[in-house]
Design an enzyme around this catalytic site. Structure first.
Site, short mmCIF file in Angstrom:
data_model
loop_
_atom_site.label_atom_id
_atom_site.label_comp_id
_atom_site.label_asym_id
_atom_site.label_seq_id
_atom_site.Cartn_x
_atom_site.Cartn_y
_atom_site.Cartn_z
N ARG A 61 0.84 -1.21 0.00
CA ARG A 61 0.00 0.00 0.00
C ARG A 61 0.87 1.26 0.00
O ARG A 61 0.59 2.23 -0.69
CB ARG A 61 -0.91 -0.02 1.23
CG ARG A 61 -1.88 1.14 1.31
CD ARG A 61 -2.87 0.95 2.45
NE ARG A 61 -3.78 2.09 2.57
CZ ARG A 61 -3.94 2.80 3.68
NH1 ARG A 61 -3.27 2.48 4.78
NH2 ARG A 61 -4.78 3.81 3.71
N HIS A 65 0.74 4.20 -2.74
CA HIS A 65 0.50 5.60 -2.38
C HIS A 65 1.68 6.48 -2.78
O HIS A 65 1.50 7.65 -3.15
CB HIS A 65 0.26 5.72 -0.86
CG HIS A 65 -1.12 5.28 -0.46
ND1 HIS A 65 -1.74 5.75 0.68
CD2 HIS A 65 -1.99 4.42 -1.03
CE1 HIS A 65 -2.95 5.20 0.78
NE2 HIS A 65 -3.10 4.37 -0.24
N GLU A 87 3.27 14.38 2.78
CA GLU A 87 2.29 13.38 2.36
C GLU A 87 1.80 12.51 3.51
O GLU A 87 0.65 12.08 3.54
CB GLU A 87 2.87 12.50 1.25
CG GLU A 87 3.04 13.21 -0.07
CD GLU A 87 3.80 12.37 -1.10
OE1 GLU A 87 3.64 11.14 -1.10
OE2 GLU A 87 4.57 12.95 -1.89
N ASN A 93 -2.90 8.72 4.00
CA ASN A 93 -1.66 8.15 4.54
C ASN A 93 -1.61 8.09 6.06
O ASN A 93 -0.63 7.59 6.63
CB ASN A 93 -0.45 8.94 4.02
CG ASN A 93 -0.25 8.77 2.53
OD1 ASN A 93 -0.57 7.72 1.98
ND2 ASN A 93 0.29 9.79 1.88
N HIS A 191 -6.12 -6.12 -2.41
CA HIS A 191 -7.01 -6.13 -1.26
C HIS A 191 -7.26 -7.54 -0.74
O HIS A 191 -7.97 -7.73 0.24
CB HIS A 191 -8.35 -5.47 -1.60
CG HIS A 191 -8.26 -3.98 -1.72
ND1 HIS A 191 -9.33 -3.18 -2.09
CD2 HIS A 191 -7.22 -3.13 -1.53
CE1 HIS A 191 -8.94 -1.91 -2.12
NE2 HIS A 191 -7.67 -1.85 -1.78
N SER A 247 -9.11 -15.21 4.71
CA SER A 247 -7.80 -15.47 4.09
C SER A 247 -7.04 -14.16 3.85
O SER A 247 -6.40 -13.99 2.83
CB SER A 247 -7.97 -16.22 2.76
OG SER A 247 -8.61 -15.43 1.79
#
Length: 326
Positions: A61, A65, A87, A93, A191, A247
């Site tokens: 991730r 980003h 940021e 974030n 995801h 999972s």
């Protein structure tokens, strides 16, 4: 020179510049300057991720980003100062983690090869290796990225797609970074690992249109379970929920299966079923072998890792990832 010829010359020059920027990223970029760089990253990841497997999702991730704001230039790692909200302070974030992991890794690289390996490459390599260690796909990471010197919270807010985006906004956000619909579907597949805070999708449970209603696109039985067991109030900002229940530590196709059952947590997950081409591709992935998803995901990750990269003499190689060189 007439105007058409002038435009052709300028366009050709831009193509050359773009091509050279792409060419400057290459596999084994540090082979001469820091031959053990990738091994140092790999060894560190293999040592620590088995003890903290849930860190793989935050690292991928973080890479995502980073790339969506000023390209993959490590700017997501820069700390805020009294004069600048970086940021890290941007809304998307504020739930990122793994910064200490990158800092420790960078210190090892600095000890071996001072001022050689960029923070941007460190993130890209660490994300790939962490996913690989938990049994996920492995992808090529051409290196040679340099670090940016600008980090702005507003730019993070404006460029990183929000979990509340509908399909049109989501597709536009990806297209602005040179990523197509296929890339969008594949990268959403990340995801399949990780967790989210209720705050990122509570609107779907409690106030979808501003009238205290529930998102009809979210499976009602699943919504009831979430309200009863997880996100019990509209203001819950601390409870975490698995994005792929059952999972969430395994890089598999279950996320896409949940999306087709209308059980994705975010508006952006649901959005994949709102476009016929995207939904057809999700269905194709679910019906195909896991190896095919891994292969396609690897290509999308390599493509994402090339977004607006800084190479050559652009940017710098930060000694400390959290601070711009003085």
């Amino acid at each position: 020179m007439d105007s058409i010829s002038y435009i052709v010359v300028i366009f050709s020059a831009l193509l050359v510049l773009f091509g050279s920027a792409q060419a400057d990223l290459k596999l084994g970029f540090y082979a001469q300057t820091c031959p053990n760089a990738e091994q140092i990253v790999s060894d560190f990841v293999k040592k620590h991720i088995p003890n903290a497997p849930t860190l793989a999702a935050p690292l991928i991730r973080m890479h995502f980003h980073d790339c969506f704001v000023r390209g993959c230039d490590g700017s997501v790692l820069i700390n805020s100062t009294s004069n600048n909200q970086a940021e890290k302070a941007g809304v998307p974030n504020q739930t990122l983690r793994g910064f200490d992991f990158i800092d420790r890794l960078k210190s090892l690289l600095e000890a071996a090869c001072p001022g050689v390996v960029s923070c941007a490459d460190t993130i890209a390599l660490a994300a790939r290796d962490a996913v690989s260690v938990i049994g996920g796909p492995f992808w090529n990471v051409p290196t040679g990225r340099r670090d940016g010197t600008i980090s702005n919270a507003t730019e993070a807010n404006n460029n990183i797609p929000a979990p509340t985006f509908n399909f049109t906004r989501l597709q536009t956000s990806f297209a602005n970074k040179g990523l197509n619909l296929t890339d969008l579907v594949l990268l959403s597949g990340a995801h399949t690992i990780g967790v989210s805070h209720c705050l990122s999708f509570n609107n779907r449970l409690y106030n979808f249109t501003g009238k205290g209603d529930q998102d009809p696109a979210l499976d009602s039985e699943y919504a009831a379970v979430l309200k009863k067991n997880k996100c019990k109030t509209p203001s819950d900002n601390t409870t975490i929920v698995e994005m792929d229940p059952g999972s969430f530590r395994t890089f598999d196709l279950d996320y896409y299966k949940l999306v087709l059952k209308r059980r994705g947590l975010f508006d952006t997950d649901s959005a994949l079923t709102m476009n016929s081409i995207a939904k057809a591709y999700v269905t194709k992935l679910v019906d195909g072998p896991l190896s095919e998803f891994y292969k396609e995901f690897a290509l999308a990750m390599e493509k994402m890792g090339r977004i607006e990269v800084k190479t050559g003499s652009v940017g710098e190689i930060r000694k400390n990832c959290a601070v711009v060189n003085s």
